[in-house]
Design a protein around this motif. Sequence first.
Motif, PDB file in Angstrom:
ATOM      1  N   ALA A 358       0.930  -1.240  -0.132  1.00  0.00           N
ATOM      2  CA  ALA A 358      -0.064  -0.153  -0.108  1.00  0.00           C
ATOM      3  C   ALA A 358       0.773   1.245   0.072  1.00  0.00           C
ATOM      4  O   ALA A 358       0.489   2.386  -0.826  1.00  0.00           O
ATOM      5  N   PHE A 359       1.873   1.436   0.929  1.00  0.00           N
ATOM      6  CA  PHE A 359       2.892   2.387   0.760  1.00  0.00           C
ATOM      7  C   PHE A 359       3.561   2.662  -0.458  1.00  0.00           C
ATOM      8  O   PHE A 359       3.563   3.864  -1.134  1.00  0.00           O
ATOM      9  N   LEU A 360       4.339   1.516  -1.189  1.00  0.00           N
ATOM     10  CA  LEU A 360       4.871   1.569  -2.422  1.00  0.00           C
ATOM     11  C   LEU A 360       3.748   1.982  -3.525  1.00  0.00           C
ATOM     12  O   LEU A 360       4.151   2.865  -4.270  1.00  0.00           O
ATOM     13  N   SER A 361       2.684   1.646  -3.540  1.00  0.00           N
ATOM     14  CA  SER A 361       1.696   1.856  -4.419  1.00  0.00           C
ATOM     15  C   SER A 361       1.509   3.388  -4.402  1.00  0.00           C
ATOM     16  O   SER A 361       1.186   4.133  -5.270  1.00  0.00           O
ATOM     17  N   LEU A 362       1.498   3.840  -3.087  1.00  0.00           N
ATOM     18  CA  LEU A 362       0.867   5.436  -2.781  1.00  0.00           C
ATOM     19  C   LEU A 362       1.997   6.242  -3.246  1.00  0.00           C
ATOM     20  O   LEU A 362       1.737   7.187  -4.006  1.00  0.00           O
ATOM     21  N   VAL A 363       3.384   6.096  -3.031  1.00  0.00           N
ATOM     22  CA  VAL A 363       4.352   6.670  -3.441  1.00  0.00           C
ATOM     23  C   VAL A 363       4.679   6.543  -4.740  1.00  0.00           C
ATOM     24  O   VAL A 363       5.844   7.272  -5.579  1.00  0.00           O
ATOM     25  N   GLY A 364       4.353   5.509  -5.480  1.00  0.00           N
ATOM     26  CA  GLY A 364       4.584   5.420  -6.916  1.00  0.00           C
ATOM     27  C   GLY A 364       6.016   4.679  -7.149  1.00  0.00           C
ATOM     28  O   GLY A 364       6.688   5.009  -8.063  1.00  0.00           O
ATOM     29  N   HIS A 365       6.652   3.955  -6.268  1.00  0.00           N
ATOM     30  CA  HIS A 365       7.816   3.087  -6.404  1.00  0.00           C
ATOM     31  C   HIS A 365       7.785   1.566  -6.174  1.00  0.00           C
ATOM     32  O   HIS A 365       6.570   0.995  -5.765  1.00  0.00           O
ATOM     33  N   ASP A 366       8.515   0.871  -6.432  1.00  0.00           N
ATOM     34  CA  ASP A 366       8.703  -0.535  -6.394  1.00  0.00           C
ATOM     35  C   ASP A 366       9.490  -1.023  -5.326  1.00  0.00           C
ATOM     36  O   ASP A 366      10.384  -0.442  -4.794  1.00  0.00           O
TER      37      ASP A 366
END
Length: 863
Positions: A358-366
């Motif tokens: 959820a955090f990675l999707s929110l900030v647009g990183h993998d």
Amino acid sequence: MSEMRQRVARQAMERLLRLQKVTSELSQALTPEQVARVIIQQAGPAMGACEACIYLLEEPGVLRFVQVMGLPPAVFKRWTLLRVDEPVPIAQAALTEKPVWVESLDDFRRLYPPLDDVPLSQKGAWAFLPLHAEHRLVGVLAVGFPLGHGFREEDKDFACLISKQCAQALERARLYARERELREEAERARAETEAHRRLLESVLQQLPQGVLLAVAPSGRMVMANEQVRRLGRGHVPPDWPLEEYSTIRGFHPDGRPYLPHEWPLVRALGGEVVHGEVAELPGNGGPPLTLEMSAGPVRDAEGRVTAAVTVLEDITERLRMEQALREGECVFRRIMESDLMGLSFCDKDGLLLDANDAFLSLVGHDREEVRRGLLHWRNLLPRGEASLERALHELWTRGASPTFEAELLRGDGSRVPVLTGAAWVEEQERVITFVLDLSDLKRAEGALRFLATASYILGQSLEVSDATLQHVACLASLSVASWCVIDLATPEGLLRRAAVAHRDGEREERLWRGWPLPPLRESGGPLLDAMHAGEPLLFSDFGVETWRHLAAGAAPEMEGMAQEACSVLVVPVRSHERTLGLVTLGSCSPQQRYGREDISMGQELAHRVAAALESARLFMESQRAVRLRDEFLAVASHELKTPLTPLRLQLQGLRRVVESREEGRAVEPERVLRAARICEAQVRKLSSLVNDLLDVSRLAQGRLPLHLEQVDLVTIAREVIAQFSDEAARAHCGVELWAGPPVVGCWDRVRLEQVVTNLLTNAFKYGAGRPVHVRVWMEGGVARLSVRDEGIGIAPEHRSRIFGKFERAVSERHYGGLGLGLHITQQIVHALGGSIQVESEPGRGSTFTVELPPGVHDMLAHP
């Protein structure tokens, strides 16, 4: 000969004496180094050598330099350790395990070039003797002799004999040294064992686990540490026999009681190894305990079990903590795996160590960026955020930061609003941070503010003008969209563009011309299908192909508009199943892409626009209804007075004639008959007006009674025309009837007469004194009646409303009537299952055509 024999005997005796002396000296040496020193000091001179050195075997394949005589020790510095494969005679003797005899210095230099720098005697010979003991090489003895000739056999034998004695002495010294080392090791082992025993006993007493030791096979308890007493909440008696084990009460995890032979200590006495078995002991004056037990046998050198040991550990608190930890981990794992919130861990420098999806999707990183250590909080935080600086200060001074709203930078450069907070996890020296995506909340708040403002704008006036809609479109383009288009339906079945707004004013005109505007009567197409179905259209990825699909036939330069919009939302504007138009919202920002959640916002906007338009329409209709009511009352009063005036005049004339006549004189019949006819016509006209009003009342109540019977439409047309011959004459309109054979059907005679009457009176009224043509015929199984006049005609904009109630195409001041004739006519025709159309051209008259099915109609009342 005797002298030679005597000399040989003396030499033999001398060698024997030297050998005995060497043997005696060797017997007193105790270490290999002492033996090597004796060999150099005694064995070499005993053999008549002037130079000697000895190497001992250090390890398989390697010799170590030990002693030297007659040569400086520095010569052997580079040969301190010598491999047996080196090209030197000492190594050769060790490798072959055979003596090497070098007869002269010249032979030595020729055979062994690497030893050219060794300062040897100019006249001499060398012997390199391997030292064997019990068929094992222990070293190499090198001796140099000042001989001017080679070695004799007796010299070689004597040298080999001495080397053998030296080898035996070396082996004896090695064995003695080894024996001494073993004795010392045994002494140290005994001392260490005793120390270890005392230490082990002390450790066992201090261990947090309980330890029990029992001897086999009796099971007698010989040792129990202090922890066992604490676990047992009492004293454990020494020399406890195996029979006493049955007094211990305990239970398996499944509730079964422990039997005496099931205890781990008893099983270990039988040779079994038990690992981590759990038992629950009831409380003896305290809370119950959960013990983890491990046991194993103690065996002697022959493998017999001599004792058994059991280790007991109280795991009650550990199990409780593990259960709490599992529950906490389960909750945390579910939170980490869910999309409820974004969670991340970072070090004190801000480097991200872990994060959920959820955090990675929110900030647009993998996750690969996190794994490679490429993601840092400084990549996510905008510069110059005072709230972030305060939060970090709170985090490092108090161990936690308050929750606050902020914006994070995404990988694509966009920003996302979040609610965030952090805490320092001291045990792991990490910072845990949570983030909640506020995008939907912020979007919903913006949408609510927009809808509230739009409602305020639309409610400012009872009339919704294009300027009001333009204001709403501008508001939408600045808040919830990049551009907005509002199209409204016209009464003629077309769509007209009412408002267009674009955040970029330079593109507004292009949008006005380029966005598709299909006519309502056109069939097919996504926009029309959505409008007729009342369902919104969502284009999340709006591209060139979608644009071409929607805007077929649009100007080519307008295709550039497709590159500007990344999502489009089209919402129909409908009210009571009636299409009012379309509202289209477009977003050119990647951060504001429309999704399913935005459809409700678009529908709310369309609902508010529809409500405003419907309110404006109802207001206009109410105003028009009031005006029509006033006009109708005025016209109705005038029309009702019109037949009453001549009727009253005729009656007054008759009364005066009767009153003024001479006694006995009769009234003229012709005058009475003429007055009666005039009165009858006016009464008929008055009755027609009243009947029209009654019919309108019935139609308003949804009922129009029909009396069906077999009638001839041709006959009805002739009778009505005959009845209206006088009125036709007064209107200067000749009536021509074109009719062939009878046109028979199951209809209501009175209502059909009313239809023909209304059409004829309408033709007389607007026929401008020209002929009226009536035609009745049957065509295609359908009865047809047409009434054509050559009067003023009807303008195109009035044709759609002339069949309305109280409607007329011209002013009532020039043409009388209640404006109900055509309305009632249409309702009667529809009740009979037919239809009526009008064809007209201003200045050239009008033609009304009625089509009726001849069969029995099952509709007995107006629907």
